[in-house]
Design an enzyme around this catalytic site. Structure first.
Site, PDB file in Angstrom:
ATOM      1  N   GLU A 220       0.815  -1.218   0.000  1.00  0.00           N
ATOM      2  CA  GLU A 220       0.000   0.000   0.000  1.00  0.00           C
ATOM      3  C   GLU A 220       0.855   1.277   0.000  1.00  0.00           C
ATOM      4  O   GLU A 220       0.569   2.233   0.721  1.00  0.00           O
ATOM      5  CB  GLU A 220      -0.951  -0.009   1.205  1.00  0.00           C
ATOM      6  CG  GLU A 220      -1.962  -1.151   1.149  1.00  0.00           C
ATOM      7  CD  GLU A 220      -2.884  -1.183   2.347  1.00  0.00           C
ATOM      8  OE1 GLU A 220      -4.060  -1.525   2.171  1.00  0.00           O
ATOM      9  OE2 GLU A 220      -2.432  -0.874   3.462  1.00  0.00           O
ATOM     10  N   GLU A 294      -6.663  -7.632  -1.281  1.00  0.00           N
ATOM     11  CA  GLU A 294      -7.300  -7.642   0.039  1.00  0.00           C
ATOM     12  C   GLU A 294      -8.785  -7.364  -0.135  1.00  0.00           C
ATOM     13  O   GLU A 294      -9.191  -6.217  -0.350  1.00  0.00           O
ATOM     14  CB  GLU A 294      -6.682  -6.592   0.970  1.00  0.00           C
ATOM     15  CG  GLU A 294      -5.260  -6.889   1.391  1.00  0.00           C
ATOM     16  CD  GLU A 294      -4.750  -5.903   2.436  1.00  0.00           C
ATOM     17  OE1 GLU A 294      -5.566  -5.138   2.991  1.00  0.00           O
ATOM     18  OE2 GLU A 294      -3.523  -5.906   2.683  1.00  0.00           O
TER      19      GLU A 294
END
Length: 656
Positions: A220, A294
C-alpha cells in the site's frame, strides 16, 4: 512364446507411454478437454494442481510459474485463478497452523497469503529469529504439504494493524530516520534484513519446486508515496537476491497510480465493490488480470470503540460478484488470530486510537479458529465454481470453561524495582527506543518508569511529550494521568523532597498513514513543573519479556492480596487442569487495565473500556496440572478472573 510376449509387452508399453504423453499435452494445452473439475474452460483450473499425480516428473516442467496473458493468469501455461485467503503465522500458535490451512482447503481456497513481520524476525539490530512460532520455512513448507500455493508479502512494511506496520522500532533511534524511503539509514537496514530473509524464501519459490507463486513489493505504498524511487528500490532488492516469481503491488483505489512499479502486477484492496473499481486497474496497466489482493471480510477494533462486524450475506454476494467479473481474490482475513503480547498497532487520523488484542476481524474463521456462517456460505460458493467435492471441514476443537481463578498473591511494582530492575540514569528524559538496552537496540514495547525528585507541588505540564499514556505518582500516591488529551495536572504540596514517578505505557505504534517517523514512545521531550523542565531521571525499563516474568516468579515480597488494593502491581494465581488442556478465554471483569501472562506467555492487553472483554488462551500454552497466571494491573484489581468457553468481543456495530 517368450519373444511374442516380449513384443506384446513392448507394444502395450508403447501405447501406455503414448497415452501418458497425450494426457500431458492435453493437460498443458487443452485442459478443458480433460474430465477436470469445472464446466467451462475459463474455470478449468481453479484449484492447486495435484503434483502428486506426476511424482516422477515432480520438478520437471516447473519453468513458467505464474504468468499474466491477455487478462488471465496462467500457471505453468494453464489457465489459473487465485482463490486466496490470509493467515498470519505470527498471529496463530504453531500447533494450529495445519488446522487453519486444512480449513482453507475445505473452504475451496487454493492459495495462502501471509505477511512477514520484520520487527519480530529482527527484534534487535543484527539479531535474527526464525525459530518456533516464527519458523517461516516450516510454515510455507506446511502450506505446500497441505496443497496450497503461497503469495508472500515480505514488506519491509506490512501495515496489518501491527506495531509500526512491522518495522522494527530500533530504526527510530536515528533522529533523521525516513522510513519507507531510499534514505540510506533505512535501505541499509532493509538490505541487511533481506540478506537473512531471502535465503529462506528463494528455495521455496515455484520454479525451485516450492509453493510460492508470487511476491508482493512493499504494501500500500500509494497511500504513503514519499519517495518516487522507493518502490523501484524494493523491487530490485527482491530481484537481486534471487526472486524469480511474479511480483505484485497492493493498494487502495486512490493509491494505485502512486504505488505501482514497472514490472509488477498492480492489485487493488477494498470491501465494497464500487462500480468500475476493477476496470480502474486498466488506468495503471492494460490487458492484465484483475485481482483483489485484500477483500476485507470484516474489520479491526480499537479500544473504546465497538466490535465491528460485516454482514455475511453481503460479503459472500460481493465475493461472488468479483468472481463473476473474472477477477482473482484474496480474503483478508480468512483467519485473523491474535495480537499477542504488545504487538497491536494504532491509527492516528483525527486522534490516536490503539488496536485491541484480538484480531478476530469478524473473519471467515473466529479468533480461535472456529467456523462462522461466512465459512459455510463461501464453501458453497467456491464448491459450485470449482465443480467438485471439497475436503470435509476438520472437526472443531472444543473449548473449556475452567471457572473462577483466584489471584491470591500480589507484589507492588514499587517493591519489584530494587530486586529486578537496574535504572538508567540520565539528566534528560530518554524515549523508549533510545534507552541503552538490548544490545543497544533500545526498548521496543511495554512500559517505562521515569523517576525524578521534586520539592513541593504545583503545575505539571507534559507539553504533549507523553507517548502514549502516563500514570503520575508522588512517591506511591496516585495523582492522575497524562495522555494526548490531558497534558497538565496539579501536584499536591508537601514538605521536603519527594519522588515524582511517571509510568508511561506504549499503547502501540501507528501502523498506517504519514506519521510513521514520529512513533517514538515514552517521554519524547521535556516535562515541566511550574514552567521548569524536570531533570536527573532514573529510568526503569518494563518490557516484561519472558526472562523478566520468570525472574518475577522467584522474587521475594509476594504476599496475600488484601481486601482492597490498587496498582500498579503484579497479581499471581494458578489454574489447575486435570485433563488434556483445551482452548479457553479469560474474562477480567472487575479489573481495569493491564496485561495477562500465562506460563510466561504474554496473552496481551485488557482494558475495561472495551470493546474486548476476554483474552484468548490457546491450549498449546497450557499444561496438564498447574499453570501460573500473572497479571500486571495498572490501577484497580479484582480478586478473580473467569475462564470461559465463549469469547466476548464487545458490543457490535455493522461496518457501513
Amino acid at each position: 512364446m517368450w519373444l511374442c510376449g516380449g513384443r506384446r509387452q513392448r507394444r502395450l508399453g508403447g501405447v501406455a507411454l503414448f497415452i501418458f504423453v497425450l494426457w500431458l499435452l492435453l493437460r498443458r494445452y487443452y485442459p478443458c478437454l480433460l474430465p477436470v473439475v469445472s464446466e467451462t474452460c475459463e474455470n478449468a483450473v481453479l484449484h492447486r494442481f495435484n503434483w502428486s499425480e506426476l511424482i516422477p516428473l515432480r520438478l520437471w516442467g516447473r519453468t513458467l510459474g505464474l504468468q499474466t496473458e491477455n487478462s488471465h493468469f496462467l500457471l505453468e501455461g494453464m489457465p489459473f485463478r487465485i482463490f486466496g485467503g490470509s493467515v498470519h503465522y505470527f498471529r496463530v500458535p504453531r500447533e494450529y497452523w495445519e488446522d487453519r490451512m486444512l480449513k482453507m482447503k475445505a473452504c475451496g481456497l487454493n492459495t495462502l497469503t501471509t505477511y512477514v513481520p520484520w520487527n519480530l524476525h529482527e527484534p534487535a539490530r543484527g539479531k535474527f529469529d526464525f525459530s518456533q512460532n516464527l519458523d517461516l520455512e516450516a510454515f510455507l513448507s506446511l502450506a505446500a504439504k497441505i496443497g496450497l500455493w503461497v503469495i508472500l508479502r515480505p514488506g519491509p512494511y506490512i501495515c496489518s494493524e501491527w506495531d509500526l506496520g512491522g518495522l522494527p522500532s530500533w530504526l527510530l533511534q536515528d533522529p533523521e530516520m525516513q522510513l519507507r524511503t531510499t534514505y540510506k539509514g533505512f535501505t541499509e537496514a532493509v538490505d541487511a534484513y533481506f540478506d537473512h530473509l531471502m535465503p529462506i524464501v528463494v528455495p521455496l519459490q515455484y520454479k525451485k519446486g516450492g509453493p510460492i507463486i508470487a511476491l508482493q513489493v512493499e504494501n500500500e505504498y500509494g497511500s504513503y508515496a514519499k519517495d518516487p524511487n522507493y518502490m523501484t528500490y524494493v523491487k530490485m532488492a527482491l530481484l537481486s537476491r534471487g526472486i524469480v516469481e511474479l511480483l505484485m503491488t497492493s493498494d487502495n483505489k486512490n493509491g494505485l497510480s502512486f504505488g505501482f512499479v514497472e514490472g509488477a502486477l498492480a492489485t487493488v484492496n477494498f470491501q465494497k465493490l464500487e462500480p468500475g473499481i476493477l476496470k480502474y486497474l486498466d488506468t495503471v496497466q492494460r490487458d492484465q488480470p484483475k485481482m483483489v489482493m485484500e477483500y476485507w471480510t470484516g474489520w479491526f477494533d480499537n479500544w473504546g470503540g465497538p466490535h465491528y462486524v460485516f454482514d455475511a450475506d453481503e460479503m459472500v454476494n460481493t465475493v461472488a460478484s468479483i468472481l463473476k467479473l473474472g477477477a482473482s481474490i484474496n480474503l483478508y482475513m480468512f483467519h485473523g488470530g491474535t495480537n499477542f503480547g504488545f504487538m497491536s498497532g494504532a491509527l492516528e487520523a483525527d486522534e490516536y486510537k490503539s488496536d485491541v488484542t484480538s484480531y478476530d476481524y469478524d473473519a471467515v474463521l473466529t479468533e480461535a479458529g472456529d467456523y462462522t456462517s461466512k465459512f459455510f456460505k463461501l464453501r458453497q460458493l467456491f464448491s459450485m465454481i470449482i465443480g467438485q467435492p471439497l475436503p470435509l471441514p476438520p472437526m472443531i476443537e472444543s473449548k473449556a470453561s475452567y471457572g473462577a481463578i483466584l489471584l491470591h498473591q500480589y507484589i507492588s511494582l514499587w517493591d519489584v524495582l530494587p530486586s529486578l530492575l537496574q535504572p538508567i540514569k540520565s539528566e534528560f528524559p530518554i524515549n523508549m527506543e533510545n534507552l541503552h538496552l538490548n544490545d543497544s537496540s533500545g526498548q521496543s514495547y511495554g512500559y517505562v518508569l521515569y523517576e525524578t525528585v521534586i520539592f513541593g507541588g504545583g503545575h505539571l505540564h507534559s507539553r504533549d511529550h507523553i507517548r502514549d499514556r502516563a500514570q503520575v505518582f508522588v512517591n506511591t500516591m496516585y495523582v492522575g494521568e497524562l495522555d494526548y488529551n490531558t497534558v497538565e495536572l496539579s501536584l499536591p504540596e508537601g514538605q521536603g523532597f519527594r519522588q515524582l514517578r511517571l509510568l508511561v505505557e506504549n499503547r502501540g505504534r501507528v501502523n498506517y498513514g504519514l506519521a510513521l517517523n514520529e512513533q517514538r514512545k515514552g517521554l519524547i521531550g521535556d516535562i515541566f513543573l511550574n514552567k521548569t523542565p524536570l531533570r536527573n531521571f532514573k529510568i526503569y525499563s518494563l518490557e516484561m519479556k519472558p526472562g523478566f516474568m520468570k525472574s518475577l516468579q522467584h522474587v521475594a515480597g509476594w504476599s496475600a492480596v488484601p481486601d482492597y488494593f490498587v496498582g500498579p502491581a503484579f497479581f499471581r494465581g494458578r489454574l489447575w487442569i486435570e485433563h488434556q488442556p483445551q482452548d479457553t478465554f479469560l474474562k477480567l471483569q472487575g479489573w481495569e487495565k493491564g496485561v495477562v501472562f500465562v506460563n510466561s506467555q504474554n496473552l496481551g492487553r485488557y482494558w475495561k473500556i472495551g470493546p474486548q472483554e476476554t483474552l484468548y488462551l490457546p491450549a498449546p500454552w497450557l499444561w496438564k496440572g498447574s499453570n501460573e497466571i500473572i497479571i500486571f494491573e495498572e490501577r484497580t484489581a479484582g480478586r478473580i478472573i473467569q475462564s470461559v468457553d465463549i469469547p466476548y468481543l464487545g458490543r457490535t456495530q455493522y461496518v457501513d
